[in-house]
Design an enzyme around this catalytic site. Structure first.
Site, PDB file in Angstrom:
ATOM      1  N   VAL A  63      39.099  45.092  37.279  1.00 15.36           N
ATOM      2  CA  VAL A  63      39.801  43.915  36.681  1.00 15.36           C
ATOM      3  C   VAL A  63      40.693  44.518  35.303  1.00 15.36           C
ATOM      4  O   VAL A  63      40.122  45.048  34.522  1.00 15.36           O
ATOM      5  CB  VAL A  63      38.829  42.986  36.510  1.00 15.36           C
ATOM      6  CG1 VAL A  63      39.877  41.765  35.617  1.00 15.36           C
ATOM      7  CG2 VAL A  63      38.016  42.237  37.522  1.00 15.36           C
ATOM      8  N   GLY A  65      34.447  45.012  39.231  1.00 19.77           N
ATOM      9  CA  GLY A  65      33.640  44.012  39.987  1.00 19.77           C
ATOM     10  C   GLY A  65      33.246  44.822  41.238  1.00 19.77           C
ATOM     11  O   GLY A  65      33.136  46.202  41.132  1.00 19.77           O
ATOM     12  N   GLN A  66      32.450  44.155  42.213  1.00 24.73           N
ATOM     13  CA  GLN A  66      31.601  45.116  43.311  1.00 24.73           C
ATOM     14  C   GLN A  66      32.729  45.690  44.184  1.00 24.73           C
ATOM     15  O   GLN A  66      32.292  46.577  44.651  1.00 24.73           O
ATOM     16  CB  GLN A  66      30.937  43.554  44.024  1.00 24.73           C
ATOM     17  CG  GLN A  66      30.179  44.173  45.137  1.00 24.73           C
ATOM     18  CD  GLN A  66      29.342  43.308  45.746  1.00 24.73           C
ATOM     19  OE1 GLN A  66      29.455  42.126  45.474  1.00 24.73           O
ATOM     20  NE2 GLN A  66      28.424  43.428  46.774  1.00 24.73           N
ATOM     21  N   PHE A  67      34.041  45.354  44.151  1.00 26.59           N
ATOM     22  CA  PHE A  67      34.920  45.715  45.141  1.00 26.59           C
ATOM     23  C   PHE A  67      36.386  46.173  44.353  1.00 26.59           C
ATOM     24  O   PHE A  67      37.113  46.576  44.914  1.00 26.59           O
ATOM     25  CB  PHE A  67      35.176  44.547  46.207  1.00 26.59           C
ATOM     26  CG  PHE A  67      34.332  44.347  47.017  1.00 26.59           C
ATOM     27  CD1 PHE A  67      33.397  44.913  47.864  1.00 26.59           C
ATOM     28  CD2 PHE A  67      33.708  42.834  46.897  1.00 26.59           C
ATOM     29  CE1 PHE A  67      32.566  44.534  48.498  1.00 26.59           C
ATOM     30  CE2 PHE A  67      32.760  42.186  47.678  1.00 26.59           C
ATOM     31  CZ  PHE A  67      31.833  43.290  48.376  1.00 26.59           C
ATOM     32  N   GLY A  68      36.198  46.229  42.905  1.00 25.13           N
ATOM     33  CA  GLY A  68      37.419  46.786  42.370  1.00 25.13           C
ATOM     34  C   GLY A  68      37.336  46.353  41.072  1.00 25.13           C
ATOM     35  O   GLY A  68      36.157  46.256  40.379  1.00 25.13           O
ATOM     36  N   ASP A  72      27.204  34.081  44.601  1.00 25.28           N
ATOM     37  CA  ASP A  72      27.092  35.092  43.745  1.00 25.28           C
ATOM     38  C   ASP A  72      27.021  34.616  42.627  1.00 25.28           C
ATOM     39  O   ASP A  72      27.814  35.292  41.405  1.00 25.28           O
ATOM     40  CB  ASP A  72      27.860  36.413  44.137  1.00 25.28           C
ATOM     41  CG  ASP A  72      27.425  37.667  43.357  1.00 25.28           C
ATOM     42  OD1 ASP A  72      26.146  37.813  43.071  1.00 25.28           O
ATOM     43  OD2 ASP A  72      28.194  38.769  43.442  1.00 25.28           O
ATOM     44  N   GLY A  99      37.119  45.144  33.096  1.00 29.44           N
ATOM     45  CA  GLY A  99      35.896  44.690  34.236  1.00 29.44           C
ATOM     46  C   GLY A  99      35.787  45.471  35.236  1.00 29.44           C
ATOM     47  O   GLY A  99      36.846  45.930  35.648  1.00 29.44           O
ATOM     48  N   LYS A 137      43.198  41.586  39.312  1.00 31.76           N
ATOM     49  CA  LYS A 137      41.944  42.128  40.024  1.00 31.76           C
ATOM     50  C   LYS A 137      42.433  43.101  41.082  1.00 31.76           C
ATOM     51  O   LYS A 137      43.111  42.674  41.962  1.00 31.76           O
ATOM     52  CB  LYS A 137      41.328  41.002  40.714  1.00 31.76           C
ATOM     53  CG  LYS A 137      39.912  41.518  41.253  1.00 31.76           C
ATOM     54  CD  LYS A 137      39.286  40.357  41.824  1.00 31.76           C
ATOM     55  CE  LYS A 137      37.946  40.499  42.409  1.00 31.76           C
ATOM     56  NZ  LYS A 137      37.056  39.422  43.026  1.00 31.76           N
TER      57      LYS A 137
END
Length: 479
Positions: free
Chosen positions: A25, A20-23, A129, A18, A40
Site C-alpha cells: 500500500v 498487506g497479505q497480497f500486496g 480478518d 503498508g 493498494k
C-alpha cells in the site's frame, strides 16, 4: 524501472505505508487535484477473481467506518485500487505508540468497527480478518475514527444459511474464531475477532499468544481469563464476544454495539466528575474507580505515587492503594486515620509517607512528625510510627527522596533571628552532627539524596533580598 515509477502520471508516489497479505500500500497524491490517496498494489500473481471480488465489496460498501474505494486502475506491472487515505495509520500503530487514550475513546474505536461490520453484514459480507492492522484511523474533532479495510479474504453469507463452510482457513490466527480453524464462518466470526480487539485495547495484551498451532489450540479449548481490574460490565461483553460456540456470542454487530454504548454512557459521569484521575496520563476513569464522589471536607494536602494516594483534610488522613493495568485504574483499599493535630505537610518518599502536624499554642506550636506505610499483612490498616513531637515557634522540614534522612530548621523564639539547622538519620532520628545556627528560611527542599537548598529572605533592608544556601545531608553549609 522501479514499481513507483510505473504508476500513471496523475499520481505521485510519496512513500510506502503498508504491506498487506497480497500486496503493498502506497501513499500518493493526485497531481492535478492535490488529493491524498492510498494505492493498494495487487501484483500479477494475485487472482483476478479475488481482485474483482474485493473491488466489488468496497464499491458496494459506503459507510463512514469502512475505507472507501474510489476506482480501479491498471499500470504496466499490474493493477491497483485507489482508496481513501487515512492519515492516522493503523490501529496497531496507535496501540503500540500510545497509552494515552481514554477508556471512552477505546470503546468508541470498537463501536466504530462494529458499525462498519454491521453495514458489511447487512450486505451479506463477512470480513474474516478483523485485526488492528486492518483498521485504519482518521482524526476528527472528536478524536480518532476507525475504518475497516482489506476485504481481501472476505466471504459472502447466504440469507438462508447462517453458518457456511469453506475449504480450509485463511486469516490471522491471533484473532480468529475457533470455528474458522476448521473452515467454518459466519457473521459471528467477525464479532469474536472484535472481542479479541476489545480485550487487547482494555487489558493491553491479547488473551492468547504463541505460534499458530498454539493459538489454534487456545482458541478451541482454553477459557478466557479476564483480569479482576476490568469492570463487571466490560467483563460480560468480552466474555460473551469470546464464547467458543457461535450461538452463545452476540447475535449481531448491532447488538454488541448497543451493549457497549450502554457502558460508554455509564462511564461518562465519572470521566467529567470530581477527582478525575488518569492512568499513564490517560483521561480514562472507569466504573471501578471509587473516588468519583466529592469528599465531605476540602482537601488541603495531597501526595501520590504510582501505587498510593494520601489525602489530608484537616486532622483526617485518607489513604488509597490502587493498581494500574493498561488504561484502567482500580482502587484496592481505603483507610482513614484521625490525627490529634491538623495536617500541615505530606511527603511521600519511597513507600513511606511522612505527615507533619501542628497545634498552635499561643506563641509556640507543637509539631509532630508521623511515618505511615502500607501494612503488607492487612488490606485495611497502615503501619504507623510517631517520629517526634517538639514545641517551637516555627519548624520547617525536608526529607530525602529515599526517606533515609530528615532535615529540620527550627525557630525556638520568634523574637530571635537565628534558628537551628540539623539533619537526622531515619528512622531512629540519630543526628549526623550537632545543630548549627542559621536564619529561618522561607523554604527548605531536598535536591537529591545528598544536598538541600534553603531560601532565606533579608527583611532588614528597605529592599528585600533573597539568598539561596546549599547544605549537605551531614548538616554543613556549602560555601
Amino acid at each position: 524501472m522501479t514499481f513507483t515509477d510505473s504508476y500513471p502520471s496523475r499520481y505521485k508516489i510519496l512513500g510506502k505505508i503498508g504491506q498487506g497479505q497480497f500486496g503493498q500500500v502506497y501513499f500518493a497524491i493526485h497531481r492535478k487535484t492535490g488529493e491524498f490517496v492510498a494505492l493498494k498494489n495487487l501484483g500479477k500473481g494475485f487472482p483476478t477473481n479475488l481482485f474483482l471480488r474485493e473491488f466489488s465489496y468496497l464499491i458496494s460498501l459506503r459507510h463512514p467506518n469502512i475505507v472507501a474505494c474510489q476506482t480501479i486502475e491498471h499500470h504496466k506491472k499490474g493493477r491497483y485500487l485507489v482508496m481513501d487515505y487515512c492519515e492516522g495509520g493503523t490501529l496497531r500503530n496507535l496501540m503500540d505508540a500510545s497509552g494515552q487514550l481514554s477508556l471512552e475513546m477505546r470503546l468508541s474505536l470498537i463501536t466504530d468497527i462494529l458499525a462498519g461490520l454491521e453495514e458489511a453484514h447487512q450486505h451479506n459480507i463477512i470480513h474474516c480478518d478483523i485485526k488492528p492492522e486492518n483498521v485504519l484511523l482518521s482524526l476528527t474533532t472528536q478524536g480518532w475514527t476507525a475504518k475497516i479495510t482489506d476485504f481481501g479474504i472476505a466471504k459472502i453469507s447466504q440469507e438462508s444459511t447462517n453458518f457456511q463452510s469453506g475449504s480450509g482457513y485463511t486469516g490471522s490466527p491471533a484473532y480468529m474464531a475457533p470455528e474458522r480453524f476448521y473452515g467454518k464462518y459466519s457473521e459471528r466470526c467477525d464479532l469474536y475477532s472484535v472481542g479479541i480487539l476489545l480485550y487487547e485495547l482494555i487489558v493491553g495484551e491479547r488473551p492468547f499468544s504463541g505460534l499458530p498451532g498454539d493459538l489454534m489450540l487456545a482458541h478451541l479449548n482454553q477459557r478466557i481469563k479476564i483480569p479482576d481490574s476490568i469492570s463487571d460490565s466490560l467483563k460480560k461483553i468480552i466474555g460473551k464476544a469470546l464464547e467458543k460456540l457461535p450461538k452463545r456470542r452476540f447475535s449481531s454487530a448491532k447488538e454488541m454495539l448497543e451493549t457497549i454504548n450502554v457502558v460508554k454512557e455509564e462511564i461518562k459521569p465519572l470521566s467529567t466528575g470530581f477527582f478525575n484521575f488518569s492512568a499513564s496520563i490517560s483521561t480514562a476513569v472507569t466504573s471501578n474507580f471509587c473516588i468519583a464522589e466529592p469528599f465531605e471536607t476540602l482537601i488541603t494536602h495531597l501526595a501520590a505515587n504510582d501505587e498510593q494516594i494520601y489525602v489530608g483534610m484537616g486532622k483526617k488522613l485518607t489513604y488509597f492503594n490502587y493498581s494500574l493495568s493498561p488504561f484502567l485504574v482500580q482502587i484496592q483499599r481505603q483507610v482513614q486515620i484521625f490525627l490529634p493535630q491538623k495536617i500541615t505537610k505530606i511527603e511521600l518518599k519511597s513507600s513511606n509517607c511522612f505527615i507533619l502536624t501542628q497545634n498552635l499554642q499561643q506563641q509556640i506550636s507543637r509539631y509532630s512528625l508521623y511515618c505511615f506505610a502500607p501494612n503488607p499483612l492487612s488490606t485495611s490498616t497502615l503501619v504507623s510510627r510517631s517520629l517526634f513531637s517538639i514545641n517551637v515557634a516555627q519548624l520547617i522540614t525536608a526529607i530525602d527522596f529515599q526517606g533515609k534522612w530528615l532535615a529540620t530548621i527550627s525557630l525556638t523564639d520568634k523574637e530571635q533571628p537565628n534558628a537551628y539547622f540539623q539533619v537526622f538519620k531515619l528512622p531512629n532520628l540519630s543526628p549526623f552532627h550537632s545543630a548549627i545556627f542559621c536564619p529561618m528560611p522561607s523554604q527548605l527542599i531536598a535536591l537529591d539524596n545528598r544536598y538541600l537548598l534553603a531560601i532565606f529572605t533579608d527583611n532588614f533592608h528597605k529592599k528585600k533580598k533573597s539568598f539561596l544556601y546549599f547544605f549537605n545531608c551531614k548538616g554543613y553549609f556549602i560555601k
